[in-house]
Motif scaffolding. Structure first.
Motif, mmCIF file in Angstrom:
data_model
loop_
_atom_site.group_PDB
_atom_site.id
_atom_site.type_symbol
_atom_site.label_atom_id
_atom_site.label_comp_id
_atom_site.label_asym_id
_atom_site.label_seq_id
_atom_site.Cartn_x
_atom_site.Cartn_y
_atom_site.Cartn_z
ATOM 1 N N HIS A 108 0.888 -1.088 -0.038
ATOM 2 C CA HIS A 108 -0.159 -0.027 -0.021
ATOM 3 C C HIS A 108 0.854 1.248 0.132
ATOM 4 C CE1 HIS A 108 -4.406 0.277 0.443
ATOM 5 N NE2 HIS A 108 -4.160 1.743 0.642
ATOM 6 N N LEU B 63 2.735 1.825 -3.220
ATOM 7 C CA LEU B 63 1.793 2.457 -4.542
ATOM 8 C C LEU B 63 1.307 3.744 -3.916
ATOM 9 C CD1 LEU B 63 -0.114 1.900 -6.844
ATOM 10 C CD2 LEU B 63 -1.870 1.079 -5.243
ATOM 11 N N ALA C 93 -5.616 -5.980 -3.341
ATOM 12 C CA ALA C 93 -5.992 -4.334 -3.105
ATOM 13 C C ALA C 93 -7.638 -4.233 -2.914
ATOM 14 C CB ALA C 93 -5.422 -3.868 -4.608
ATOM 15 N N TYR D 135 -3.117 -6.249 -6.773
ATOM 16 C CA TYR D 135 -2.667 -4.848 -7.165
ATOM 17 C C TYR D 135 -2.236 -4.702 -8.579
ATOM 18 C CZ TYR D 135 -2.359 -2.984 -2.637
ATOM 19 O OH TYR D 135 -2.606 -2.391 -1.171
ATOM 20 N N TYR E 96 -5.280 -3.442 -10.349
ATOM 21 C CA TYR E 96 -5.596 -2.456 -9.784
ATOM 22 C C TYR E 96 -4.940 -1.350 -10.464
ATOM 23 C CZ TYR E 96 -6.317 1.491 -6.599
ATOM 24 O OH TYR E 96 -6.651 2.699 -6.032
#
Lengths: 317, 111
Positions: free
Chosen positions: A207, A210, A261, A266, A269
């Motif tokens: 997280h 990103l 995610a 992810y 995403y």
């Protein structure tokens, strides 16, 4: 496309539901106001007297119980604002220029009032958690402060407490959600870097990684969002324009692509972001658009070769 | 956003410049009405197709109000330039030998 549908949906809701709901809203609003007004600091304290009759004040409620009250008040403030602003904004489209101005100034008043209430709540919570900042409950309180979206100073105090006591908490993810959309600040940046380096939770590291990429992407695309006092540092870092956001995304997918995610991976995403960087970023040839104009006539983007084109994706919302 | 766009089209009428919209409203009639009412003089693609929003899906647009500035060769030169929009456009026109100065604009593009 999610943002678009939310925008459209809001439009529809505002127009469709505005009138019928007003009465209902008025009722709920008064309940919300009540919840907020009830929340005086005195609630949290109770006076007791010792055997000698000397008054001393102790916390009658635990930190958790007090936080629960603040949480209710914060939810009430948010709901109240959403309802009142939706109701005020419902006439915007039909209003003339003067009417629009009036509506906008009413909205500004509502926003200011929300900010006032939530700043006060954030301040109360901050005072409360400072008593035992390392506890689990304190972390919940700190996250509430970020939700209240307080002024810079309070945000910074809360962030310092998180950094000092809760870097290894898995809950820190909640704090990261809004980061990409905040202005450039070295403090936010170093927090993300610290988490990437040292959080024991893979999902937190994902997280944060990103978040850092989105943060860089936003400020590289829109350097005007960098506050003046942060500019020297920003220029030092980004002026070389050696920063390659696409490569960052790709290495992120290698590291965390399979992680969750929220329902999708992810890799899934970030796929649209990578696609945009590959095909629609500065220096790429604009993909052809062949379609119909609003009157149904054939139209191609390449019809405009030889001209500077401002291509705008718009909807009347 | 409309006043800014209208003013750009007006001020740059004699220069190689165009605004091209991609309209993402699902109801075409409402949009046509709006175009008339607000005197929007530029062309817009219909985004809606039988299979839903086609262009914004292809371009993976993640929010309405997204702006691309494309030069005369078809190359993307700016994405969401915000308050720099006017400068980006006049710089590109200058590259083509069209020196032009625009009236100051407030940022109408905040979205």
């Amino acid at each position: 496309m999610k943002a678009k549908w939310i925008a459209l949906l809001t439009c529809l809701l505002v127009t469709a539901c505005g009138k019928q709901k007003e009465n209902e809203l008025a009722k709920e609003n008064s309940a919300a106001k009540h919840a907020i007004q009830e929340l005086k600091p005195a609630d949290a304290k109770a006076e007791i007297r010792n055997a000698d009759g000397v008054a001393s004040t102790v916390d009658a409620l635990s930190m958790k119980e007090q936080l629960d009250r603040y949480r209710i008040a914060l939810d009430a403030s948010v709901n109240q604002f959403m309802q009142e602003s939706t109701s005020v904004a419902s006439g915007h489209r039909a209003a003339n220029a003067d009417g629009k101005k009036q509506i906008e100034s009413k909205l500004a008043v509502l926003r200011a009032e929300r900010q006032r209430i939530e700043n006060k709540l954030a301040q109360n919570i901050l005072n409360l958690v400072k008593a035992a900042p390392a506890s689990q409950d304190a972390m919940d309180g700190l996250l509430l402060i970020f939700r209240a979206n307080p002024t810079g100073e309070m945000f910074a105090s809360a962030r310092e407490l998180v950094v000092a006591h809760h870097l290894s908490s898995p809950k820190i993810i909640e704090l990261l959600n809004g980061f990409a959309y905040s202005n450039y600040s070295t403090a936010n940046e170093s927090l993300l870097q610290e988490l990437i380096k040292s959080s024991p939770h893979r999902n937190v590291r994902a997280h944060a990684s990103l978040g850092l990429i989105q943060f860089y992407e936003a400020i590289v695309q829109q350097p005007q969002r960098v506050p003046a006092d942060q500019l020297p540092d920003f220029v030092k870092k980004f002026d070389s324009s050696k920063i390659n956001i696409q490569a960052m995304y790709e290495s992120f997918v290698e590291d965390f692509g399979d992680d969750d995610a929220g329902g999708i991976t992810y890799a899934e995403y970030v796929q649209p972001a990578i696609f945009r960087l590959k095909n629609m970023s500065i220096g790429k040839m604009a993909p052809e658009i062949a379609g119909k104009d609003l009157d149904g006539k054939e139209l191609r983007l390449s019809d405009y070769r030889g001209k500077v084109v401002m291509l705008v994706f718009w909807a009347d919302c | 956003m409309y006043p800014h766009e209208r003013s750009l089209v007006k001020q740059l009428a004699n220069h190689p410049f165009a605004i091209v919209g991609v309209n993402c409203d699902p109801n075409l009639d409402t949009v046509r009405e709006l175009v008339k009412e607000k005197n929007l003089t530029w062309s817009s693609f219909q985004d809606e197709s039988d299979d839903g929003p086609a262009i914004s899906e292809n371009w993976k647009i993640n929010g309405m109000g997204t702006v691309f500035i494309i030069d005369a060769t078809g190359k993307i030169r700016a994405v969401d330039p915000g308050i720099k929009t006017d400068k980006v456009i006049t710089d590109l026109l200058a590259e083509m030998g069209h020196a032009v100065k625009l009236e100051d604009q407030k940022d109408d593009h905040a979205h």
